[in-house]
Design a protein around this motif. Structure first.
Motif, short mmCIF file in Angstrom:
data_model
loop_
_atom_site.label_atom_id
_atom_site.label_comp_id
_atom_site.label_asym_id
_atom_site.label_seq_id
_atom_site.Cartn_x
_atom_site.Cartn_y
_atom_site.Cartn_z
N THR A 1 0.73 -1.23 0.02
CA THR A 1 0.01 -0.02 -0.04
C THR A 1 0.98 1.25 0.02
O THR A 1 0.67 2.34 -0.82
CB THR A 1 -0.93 -0.16 1.38
OG1 THR A 1 -1.57 -1.30 1.08
CG2 THR A 1 -1.85 1.21 1.26
N ARG A 2 2.00 1.21 0.88
CA ARG A 2 2.72 2.48 0.80
C ARG A 2 3.55 2.79 -0.52
O ARG A 2 3.54 3.96 -1.07
CB ARG A 2 3.98 2.17 2.13
CG ARG A 2 3.28 2.52 3.49
CD ARG A 2 4.61 2.07 4.22
NE ARG A 2 4.07 1.82 5.56
CZ ARG A 2 4.23 2.56 6.68
NH1 ARG A 2 4.80 3.97 6.34
NH2 ARG A 2 3.51 2.20 7.85
N ILE A 3 4.06 1.72 -1.17
CA ILE A 3 4.50 1.73 -2.62
C ILE A 3 3.56 2.45 -3.51
O ILE A 3 4.04 3.07 -4.39
CB ILE A 3 5.17 0.39 -2.93
CG1 ILE A 3 6.31 0.02 -1.91
CG2 ILE A 3 5.56 0.65 -4.33
CD1 ILE A 3 6.56 -1.37 -2.21
N THR A 48 9.45 6.02 2.13
CA THR A 48 8.75 4.60 1.93
C THR A 48 9.82 3.80 1.76
O THR A 48 9.77 2.51 2.02
CB THR A 48 7.86 5.01 0.49
OG1 THR A 48 7.08 5.95 0.89
CG2 THR A 48 7.48 3.83 -0.14
N GLN A 49 11.06 4.13 1.14
CA GLN A 49 12.07 3.32 1.07
C GLN A 49 12.72 2.59 2.34
O GLN A 49 13.07 1.46 2.54
CB GLN A 49 13.37 4.19 0.30
CG GLN A 49 14.52 3.20 -0.11
CD GLN A 49 15.51 3.94 -0.81
OE1 GLN A 49 15.17 5.04 -1.33
NE2 GLN A 49 16.71 3.53 -1.15
N LEU A 50 12.62 3.65 3.31
CA LEU A 50 13.14 2.91 4.62
C LEU A 50 12.20 1.95 5.21
O LEU A 50 12.61 0.97 5.90
CB LEU A 50 13.27 4.44 5.73
CG LEU A 50 14.35 5.31 5.48
CD1 LEU A 50 14.26 6.28 6.35
CD2 LEU A 50 15.78 4.49 5.76
N ARG A 51 10.70 2.30 4.96
CA ARG A 51 9.91 1.21 5.55
C ARG A 51 10.11 0.09 4.86
O ARG A 51 9.93 -1.03 5.31
CB ARG A 51 8.46 2.07 5.48
CG ARG A 51 7.36 1.03 5.85
CD ARG A 51 7.72 0.68 7.26
NE ARG A 51 6.59 -0.24 8.02
CZ ARG A 51 7.01 -1.32 8.75
NH1 ARG A 51 8.15 -1.12 9.40
NH2 ARG A 51 6.19 -2.15 9.08
N VAL A 52 10.08 0.14 3.53
CA VAL A 52 10.22 -1.19 2.69
C VAL A 52 11.37 -1.96 3.15
O VAL A 52 11.52 -3.05 3.23
CB VAL A 52 10.35 -0.65 1.18
CG1 VAL A 52 10.65 -1.92 0.48
CG2 VAL A 52 8.76 -0.42 0.76
N PHE A 53 12.65 -1.19 3.41
CA PHE A 53 13.80 -1.95 3.80
C PHE A 53 13.54 -2.47 5.32
O PHE A 53 13.74 -3.63 5.43
CB PHE A 53 15.02 -0.98 3.87
CG PHE A 53 15.53 -0.52 2.70
CD1 PHE A 53 15.15 -0.92 1.42
CD2 PHE A 53 16.50 0.67 2.71
CE1 PHE A 53 15.67 -0.75 0.27
CE2 PHE A 53 16.96 0.82 1.43
CZ PHE A 53 16.69 0.43 0.41
N ASN A 54 12.84 -1.76 6.08
CA ASN A 54 12.37 -2.44 7.40
C ASN A 54 11.65 -3.52 7.37
O ASN A 54 11.90 -4.32 8.05
CB ASN A 54 12.08 -1.10 8.37
CG ASN A 54 12.70 -0.15 8.74
OD1 ASN A 54 14.18 -0.40 8.74
ND2 ASN A 54 12.21 1.05 9.06
N VAL A 55 10.39 -3.64 6.64
CA VAL A 55 9.86 -4.67 6.38
C VAL A 55 10.39 -6.02 5.85
O VAL A 55 10.23 -6.92 6.08
CB VAL A 55 8.47 -4.40 5.38
CG1 VAL A 55 7.89 -5.42 4.97
CG2 VAL A 55 7.35 -3.21 6.25
#
Length: 169
Positions: A1-3, A48-55
């Motif tokens: 969703t964030r992406i 968003t990139q930070l969140r995707v990396f964290n996920v």
């Protein structure tokens, strides 16, 4: 969703700049508006990139935890090992086997098609546009602005890829 939200914001921001640029004849306050819009979209992209990396990192932790649970079951009853489709080992090879249980990862294609790579590439392009815009606003020639933007985007991508490699390898 964030992406999806980020890509929608990126598209809307660039279309808005095109419409505003036409209305303003790409003159006057347009360069400032363009830099503000690009900065906002890039900031959301980096978050968003930070969140995707964290996920991705959290996903790896869950895979390792599930592998440990399978190891505990296998220790209690070694007879179940042939029936496990995923790995009972919490090492690199075990996590790779669990991620892609029906065969090996397809080399660089698996990484290139990842969400992390998509976000990194879009952000690199946005960063390159931002750097080129700054260069152009400093009355640098179009050619130098273009090269500056391309180099800036490439440097961004190289830095992000090296950070990703350090975190997941």
């Amino acid at each position: 969703t964030r992406i999806s939200i980020f890509l929608t914001l990126t598209s809307a921001g660039l279309v808005s700049l095109a419409l505003a640029g036409q209305a303003m004849d790409f003159d006057g306050m347009f360069p400032l508006l363009a830099m503000i819009v690009l900065a906002i979209v890039l900031m959301v992209g980096v978050l968003t990139q930070l969140r995707v990396f964290n996920v991705g990192f959290e996903d790896l932790a869950y895979v390792l935890a599930m592998n440990r649970l399978r190891a505990a079951y296998a220790e209690l009853d070694p007879g179940i090992i042939p029936y496990l489709m995923t790995s009972p080992f919490d090492d690199r090879e075990g996590s790779d086997h669990t991620y892609v249980m029906l065969g090996p990862r397809s080399g660089p294609g698996h990484f290139a098609g990842s969400s992390m790579m998509l976000i990194a590439t879009v952000n690199a392009a946005l960063f390159g546009l931002f750097v080129a815009g700054i260069a152009a606003s400093l009355t640098v020639s179009s050619g130098i602005s273009l090269v500056t933007g391309l180099v800036g985007g490439a440097i961004y991508l190289v830095v992000i890829l090296s950070l990703m490699r350090r975190r997941f390898v």
